[in-house]
Design an enzyme around this catalytic site. Structure first.
Site, PDB file in Angstrom:
ATOM      1  N   ASN A  13      37.115 -88.612 -30.744  1.00 31.38           N
ATOM      2  CA  ASN A  13      35.677 -88.745 -31.617  1.00 31.38           C
ATOM      3  C   ASN A  13      34.311 -88.584 -30.480  1.00 31.38           C
ATOM      4  O   ASN A  13      34.221 -89.393 -29.808  1.00 31.38           O
ATOM      5  CB  ASN A  13      35.595 -89.934 -32.301  1.00 31.38           C
ATOM      6  CG  ASN A  13      34.137 -90.042 -33.004  1.00 31.38           C
ATOM      7  OD1 ASN A  13      33.578 -89.229 -33.077  1.00 31.38           O
ATOM      8  ND2 ASN A  13      34.029 -91.459 -33.559  1.00 31.38           N
ATOM      9  N   LYS A  15      31.400 -88.111 -31.320  1.00 34.70           N
ATOM     10  CA  LYS A  15      30.285 -88.616 -31.541  1.00 34.70           C
ATOM     11  C   LYS A  15      29.071 -87.706 -31.292  1.00 34.70           C
ATOM     12  O   LYS A  15      29.292 -86.221 -31.489  1.00 34.70           O
ATOM     13  CB  LYS A  15      30.001 -90.075 -31.208  1.00 34.70           C
ATOM     14  CG  LYS A  15      30.954 -90.677 -31.161  1.00 34.70           C
ATOM     15  CD  LYS A  15      30.781 -92.256 -30.955  1.00 34.70           C
ATOM     16  CE  LYS A  15      31.922 -93.247 -31.119  1.00 34.70           C
ATOM     17  NZ  LYS A  15      31.821 -94.619 -31.032  1.00 34.70           N
ATOM     18  N   HIS A  99      33.090 -93.954 -40.727  1.00 34.26           N
ATOM     19  CA  HIS A  99      33.074 -94.476 -39.600  1.00 34.26           C
ATOM     20  C   HIS A  99      31.739 -95.621 -39.441  1.00 34.26           C
ATOM     21  O   HIS A  99      30.959 -95.420 -40.122  1.00 34.26           O
ATOM     22  CB  HIS A  99      32.802 -93.566 -38.311  1.00 34.26           C
ATOM     23  CG  HIS A  99      32.709 -93.782 -36.979  1.00 34.26           C
ATOM     24  ND1 HIS A  99      31.794 -94.652 -36.715  1.00 34.26           N
ATOM     25  CD2 HIS A  99      33.756 -93.830 -36.023  1.00 34.26           C
ATOM     26  CE1 HIS A  99      32.170 -94.978 -35.252  1.00 34.26           C
ATOM     27  NE2 HIS A  99      33.357 -94.825 -35.021  1.00 34.26           N
ATOM     28  N   GLU A 101      29.797 -96.372 -37.685  1.00 35.97           N
ATOM     29  CA  GLU A 101      28.356 -95.801 -37.304  1.00 35.97           C
ATOM     30  C   GLU A 101      27.619 -95.074 -38.373  1.00 35.97           C
ATOM     31  O   GLU A 101      26.489 -95.490 -38.476  1.00 35.97           O
ATOM     32  CB  GLU A 101      28.455 -95.086 -36.061  1.00 35.97           C
ATOM     33  CG  GLU A 101      28.550 -95.780 -34.717  1.00 35.97           C
ATOM     34  CD  GLU A 101      29.388 -95.183 -33.452  1.00 35.97           C
ATOM     35  OE1 GLU A 101      29.245 -93.806 -33.501  1.00 35.97           O
ATOM     36  OE2 GLU A 101      29.707 -95.813 -32.663  1.00 35.97           O
ATOM     37  N   GLU A 171      39.173 -99.892 -37.020  1.00 37.26           N
ATOM     38  CA  GLU A 171      38.284 -99.791 -35.911  1.00 37.26           C
ATOM     39  C   GLU A 171      37.400-101.228 -35.931  1.00 37.26           C
ATOM     40  O   GLU A 171      36.491-101.221 -36.668  1.00 37.26           O
ATOM     41  CB  GLU A 171      37.516 -98.790 -35.929  1.00 37.26           C
ATOM     42  CG  GLU A 171      38.032 -97.239 -35.781  1.00 37.26           C
ATOM     43  CD  GLU A 171      37.334 -96.346 -35.127  1.00 37.26           C
ATOM     44  OE1 GLU A 171      37.788 -95.843 -34.145  1.00 37.26           O
ATOM     45  OE2 GLU A 171      35.988 -96.021 -35.488  1.00 37.26           O
ATOM     46  N   GLY A 177      32.855 -99.300 -28.330  1.00 38.52           N
ATOM     47  CA  GLY A 177      31.718 -98.813 -27.411  1.00 38.52           C
ATOM     48  C   GLY A 177      31.293 -99.912 -26.604  1.00 38.52           C
ATOM     49  O   GLY A 177      30.326 -99.820 -25.692  1.00 38.52           O
ATOM     50  N   SER A 217      37.343 -98.785 -27.855  1.00 37.23           N
ATOM     51  CA  SER A 217      37.545 -99.002 -26.522  1.00 37.23           C
ATOM     52  C   SER A 217      38.991 -98.839 -25.946  1.00 37.23           C
ATOM     53  O   SER A 217      39.373 -99.350 -24.997  1.00 37.23           O
ATOM     54  CB  SER A 217      36.952-100.466 -25.969  1.00 37.23           C
ATOM     55  OG  SER A 217      35.679-100.572 -26.252  1.00 37.23           O
TER      56      SER A 217
END
Ligand code: PGA
Length: 257
Positions: A13, A15, A99, A101, A171, A177, A217
């Site tokens: 991914n 991003k 996701h 985010e 996730e 991250g 991560s």
């Protein structure tokens, strides 16, 4: 992993990283160094503007191209948005949906996540549905309740036949991250609970054959332990997918017997 019943999928991914020029260089390097063994599927979820270049270079290769979002309508006055048909027309096979985010920074609701899942499936795309708790929710002990709710909401109206095309990514938001990877036990526990939820919704056969990834991560150092969990069928990888050598190492790990 349990390759007997389901696919192992390693998905990058990216991003909002990499121009089309950078994407081309990455893809060329990755293609030239792929291991021979084909025990895991590989997906690269790239920014919209990188899709044409990635699609062209990866046509007829073992690496599938994915997008990171879509709009649920087929077309219309939605400035700045991209529809599922537009993605399918570029030979996109997968699309990340929900996701954290997008949910957190762009206010995506469970309702829009559900609409996007249907839009993807109707266009023949394979959604990678992301679910996961934040640190407060984990501390409060409501992780399973939250994930049960997220899955029920996202998959409302999805038929057993359609479910064969859905991938789920667990996730935990606190691991994304941050370098704070979930322990293999934590990842395994939630992925196995997700399979239990699918069993109740769709029956044992579909639950057994659904790919459930871990994301947060994951890197070349922790991938082996995470993938050793029976119910962790791959990874959705952000940071560690940006460097072709690192990403390749994870692919090699997922390819091992
Ligand atoms: P990360 O991102 O690997 O950088 O934690 C994963 C993701 O957001 O999908």
């Amino acid at each position: 992993m349990n390759r007997k019943y389901r696919k192992t999928i390693i998905a990058g991914n990216w991003k909002m990283y990499k121009t089309a020029t950078e994407a081309k260089a990455f893809v060329e390097q990755l293609k030239s160094s792929l291991p021979r063994a084909k025990r895991c599927s590989i997906v690269l979820c790239v920014p919209y503007v990188d899709l044409p270049a990635a699609g062209k270079l990866l046509k007829d290769s073992r690496i599938a191209v994915g997008a990171q979002n879509l709009h649920w309508e087929e077309q219309g006055p939605f400035t700045g948005e991209i529809s599922a048909n537009m993605l399918a027309d570029l030979d996109v096979k997968y699309v990340i949906i929900g996701h954290s985010e997008r949910r957190g920074l762009f206010y995506e609701s469970d309702l829009t996540v559900n609409k996007k899942i249907h839009a993807a499936l109707n266009a023949g795309l394979r959604p990678i549905l992301c679910v996961g708790e934040d640190l407060d929710q984990r501390r409060l002990g409501v992780t399973m309740e939250l994930i049960t709710y997220q899955i029920h909401a996202a998959l409302a109206g999805v038929t057993p036949e359609q479910m064969r095309h859905v991938v789920i990514a667990y996730e935990p938001i606190w691991a994304i991250g941050t370098g704070n990877t979930a322990t293999p036990e934590q990842a395994g526990e939630v992925c196995s609970a997700i399979r239990g939820i699918l069993r109740k919704l769709y029956g044992a056969r579909i639950a057994r054959s659904t790919t459930i990834q871990y994301g947060g991560s994951m890197n070349e150092k922790n991938a082996a332990e995470l993938l050793a969990q029976e119910d962790v069928d791959g990874g959705l990888i952000g940071t560690a997918s940006l460097d072709p050598d690192t990403f390749l190492k994870i692919i090699q790990i997922a390819n091992q017997d």
